[in-house]
Design an enzyme around this catalytic site. Structure first.
Site, PDB file in Angstrom:
ATOM      1  N   ASP A   1     -11.538   2.319   3.739  1.00 45.19           N
ATOM      2  CA  ASP A   1     -11.912   0.911   3.556  1.00 45.19           C
ATOM      3  C   ASP A   1     -13.434   0.756   3.469  1.00 45.19           C
ATOM      4  O   ASP A   1     -13.925  -0.309   3.114  1.00 45.19           O
ATOM      5  CB  ASP A   1     -11.427   0.071   4.745  1.00 45.19           C
ATOM      6  CG  ASP A   1     -10.068  -0.562   4.499  1.00 45.19           C
ATOM      7  OD1 ASP A   1      -9.761  -0.838   3.324  1.00 45.19           O
ATOM      8  OD2 ASP A   1      -9.339  -0.786   5.481  1.00 45.19           O
TER       9      ASP A   1
ATOM     10  N   LYS B   1       0.837  -1.209   0.000  1.00 43.06           N
ATOM     11  CA  LYS B   1       0.000   0.000   0.000  1.00 43.06           C
ATOM     12  C   LYS B   1       0.870   1.255   0.000  1.00 43.06           C
ATOM     13  O   LYS B   1       0.553   2.243  -0.680  1.00 43.06           O
ATOM     14  CB  LYS B   1      -0.935  -0.017   1.218  1.00 43.06           C
ATOM     15  CG  LYS B   1      -2.083  -1.002   1.035  1.00 43.06           C
ATOM     16  CD  LYS B   1      -2.799  -1.348   2.318  1.00 43.06           C
ATOM     17  CE  LYS B   1      -3.804  -2.468   2.049  1.00 43.06           C
ATOM     18  NZ  LYS B   1      -4.356  -3.086   3.255  1.00 43.06           N
TER      19      LYS B   1
ATOM     20  N   GLN C   1      -4.728  -1.910   9.308  1.00 41.19           N
ATOM     21  CA  GLN C   1      -4.519  -3.223   8.694  1.00 41.19           C
ATOM     22  C   GLN C   1      -5.098  -4.318   9.597  1.00 41.19           C
ATOM     23  O   GLN C   1      -4.755  -4.423  10.760  1.00 41.19           O
ATOM     24  CB  GLN C   1      -3.013  -3.455   8.463  1.00 41.19           C
ATOM     25  CG  GLN C   1      -2.705  -4.721   7.700  1.00 41.19           C
ATOM     26  CD  GLN C   1      -3.262  -4.704   6.280  1.00 41.19           C
ATOM     27  OE1 GLN C   1      -3.113  -3.739   5.544  1.00 41.19           O
ATOM     28  NE2 GLN C   1      -3.939  -5.775   5.902  1.00 41.19           N
TER      29      GLN C   1
END
Ligand code: NDP
Length: 278
Positions: free
Chosen positions: A116, A49, A93
């Site tokens: 997200d 990422k 994460q």
């Protein structure tokens, strides 16, 4: 022989578009990537990422906490990031180490920075079909279908897997595009009877070899979301028996090089969207 749906090539196009748009934006979008503990797979995902951020002109900032840092410290960090004007997106994460409550951590993220799309507000928006921040993996699948001119409208789409991050939002996005959607899971009896009815079959389980050629309708479109490590070969693979299914399907995504790169590209798009709204 099925046509390969090349998510890697499409991701490069999408990231280039994001980069070009950022160049004219007037601000540098900031993405905070929070990692807790030292899980090897999480480390790989976070590094990828950060690399994507560099490619797109996003300032990717990593915040690493020890596995024993505690829930309170993590929540404190998220509150700090929520308040920072130079941070437009926050990603924690997952999975978190034992002792952390993932739902409370997600709930602490400001919805407008929730790249997200995991917070209740954003999940609700997705449910209602009124969203800008799309769930990365399902949106990546939709982008692949769109790019290859595959319209889900009126098709029977079977989604195998009902997780909050993949299966359920995947079904919603397909539904919004007028597909007839069936969701299967571990308690679904006679899975193959249902998958054989699919015009578009999306598998998001995490079991090597789950989807075999006899479970696929001839000329179906097969999307393999899963990422598994084959312990014999050491290679990455999905749920789908790629070679067998390739002989039956009309289109198929490979693993690696299918949905994974597009998930990452959508994260970059979402960070741009969040920055644009400031
Ligand atoms: P989860 O473990 O949260 O969900 C798996 C789902 O599969 C569950 O709904 C489970 O059912 C269902 N399932 C388990 N066994 C069977 C079976 N035998 N038949 C039918 N359904 C079954 O996983 P995620 O949704 O988080 O991820 C799924 C896969 O996708 C994983 O391989 C993951 O690594 C990958 N992934 C890939 C991404 C990408 O970018 N390409 C992003 C995110 C995930 P039940 O609910 O009943 O337990």
């Amino acid at each position: 022989m099925a046509k390969i749906l090349d998510g890697k090539a499409l991701a490069a196009i999408v990231k280039q578009e994001v980069k070009e748009e950022i160049a004219g934006l007037g601000i540098v979008p900031g993405l905070a990537v929070v990692i807790v503990g030292d899980d090897a797979a999480s480390r790989v995902y976070v590094n990828n990422k950060k690399r994507d951020c560099v490619d797109c002109g996003i300032k990717g900032e990593e915040f690493a906490l020890a596995a024993d840092a505690g829930q309170e410290r993590l929540l404190e960090l998220i509150h700090e990031l929520n308040a920072r004007p130079d941070i437009h997106g926050i990603l924690v994460q997952m999975p978190l180490p034992r002792g952390f409550c993932e739902q409370s951590v997600i709930a602490a993220i400001a919805p407008e920075k929730d790249v997200d799309a995991f917070t209740m507000e954003n999940v609700g928006r997705i449910m209602n079909g009124d969203y800008e921040l799309a769930p990365c993996t399902p949106a990546g699948v939709m982008a692949i279908l769109d790019h290859y001119g595959i319209d889900p409208a009126g098709k029977h789409c079977v989604v195998v897997g009902r997780s909050n991050i993949v299966g359920k939002p995947m079904a919603m996005l397909l539904l919004h595009r007028h597909a007839t959607v069936t969701i299967c899971h571990s308690r679904t009896p006679n899975l193959s009877e249902i998958t054989r009815q699919a015009d578009i079959l999306v598998s998001a389980v995490g079991k090597i070899g789950l989807i075999t050629a006899d479970m696929v309708k001839p000329e179906a479109i097969v999307v393999d979301v899963a990422i598994n490590r084959n312990t014999d070969t050491g290679k990455l693979c999905g749920d789908v028996d790629f070679e067998g299914v390739r002989a039956v399907a009309s289109h198929i995504t490979p693993v690696p090089g299918g949905v994974g790169p597009m998930t990452r590209a959508v994260l970059m798009q979402n960070t741009l969207i969040a920055a644009r709204r400031c």
